[in-house]
Design a protein around this motif. Structure first.
Motif, PDB file in Angstrom:
ATOM      1  N   ILE A  44       0.850  -1.190   0.000  1.00  0.00           N
ATOM      2  CA  ILE A  44       0.000   0.000   0.000  1.00  0.00           C
ATOM      3  C   ILE A  44       0.882   1.234   0.000  1.00  0.00           C
ATOM      4  N   TYR A  68     -10.380  -2.708   6.558  1.00  0.00           N
ATOM      5  CA  TYR A  68      -9.272  -1.766   6.345  1.00  0.00           C
ATOM      6  C   TYR A  68      -9.786  -0.340   6.225  1.00  0.00           C
ATOM      7  N   THR A  70      -8.624   3.513   5.443  1.00  0.00           N
ATOM      8  CA  THR A  70      -7.547   4.295   4.842  1.00  0.00           C
ATOM      9  C   THR A  70      -7.127   5.484   5.689  1.00  0.00           C
ATOM     10  N   LYS A  73      -3.520   4.781   6.928  1.00  0.00           N
ATOM     11  CA  LYS A  73      -3.141   4.294   5.601  1.00  0.00           C
ATOM     12  C   LYS A  73      -1.944   3.355   5.611  1.00  0.00           C
TER      13      LYS A  73
END
Length: 231
Positions: A44, A68, A70, A73
């Motif tokens: 990521i 998940y 963000t 992040k």
């Protein structure tokens, strides 16, 4: 950074799973001849030169969990599975300058609150660059390093380094970062926390040395060996 140029050195340890903060995008990973190719990768990041990479050099496969968020992040929740064992992994690079409350340990504190339900799983691992240590605790900050450690301890999740080497938080004998690659600026910022169900299989914890790793990074690797769980 530039993991493709450094992979051979850490891969000489034959890792089953490798967590690499500040890792370049997989499309840039053109390894030299003879360097093992990972069997699975999860990455990521917004910057193709500097994200968070998780690599499997074993039968382990990664699945991103639907929870998940963000907002955190660089804290990546993965289901890791092989033919005989599975666990939840929070791969961590605590670095989010967009968070007005703090880019480092505050990110971890917020993330573990958000991912609270994951900690009811039997097997949980948190590992990576926490960018934090008890020595920098701010008493008035709700989510300082000690608060995070205590919260995890209440869930029976403990630091493998401190457990194996019988060390206290904030009094570590083995640094994991030499700031600006200076031997006289050592700090312990990188951790691997695991559930009690996993720590019972702990075999060894090794911290790389300044002499061996300073040419590659300001950090040194934290190498955690278990007996027969992850390979």
């Amino acid at each position: 950074m530039a993991f493709r140029k450094k992979a051979g050195h850490i891969l000489s340890y034959n890792p089953d799973i490798l967590i690499v903060p500040e890792c370049e995008h997989p499309e840039k990973l053109k390894f030299k001849t003879g360097i093992p190719i990972p069997n699975d990768i999860y990455w990521i990041g917004k910057n193709p030169n500097k994200g968070l990479g998780v690599f499997s050099y074993s039968e382990n496969k990664f699945t991103l969990l639907e929870c998940y968020n963000t907002d955190f992040k660089n804290i990546l929740p993965l289901q890791v599975s092989n033919s005989s064992f599975e666990f939840v992994l929070l791969a961590i690079w605590a670095n989010n300058p967009e968070d007005k409350d703090g880019p480092y340990v505050t990110q971890i504190w917020k993330a573990i609150q958000h991912y609270n339900d994951l900690f009811f799983k039997k097997n949980v691992v948190l590992a990576g660059d926490f960018n934090s240590n008890t020595i920098w605790d701010r008493p008035k900050r709700e989510g300082n390093h000690t608060t995070v450690v205590n919260w995890l301890s209440d869930k029976n999740i403990h630091s493998t380094y401190h457990y194996f080497h019988k060390q206290e938080q904030g009094k570590e004998s083995h640094p994991t970062l030499y700031m600006y690659r200076h031997l006289d600026k050592p700090y312990h910022l990188d951790y691997c926390f695991v559930s009690q169900s996993i720590i019972e299989y702990l075999d060894h914890v090794e911290i790389g040395t300044f002499q061996d790793w300073t040419q590659y990074s300001d950090h040194v690797p934290v190498i955690v060996d278990f007996r027969g769980l992850f390979g």
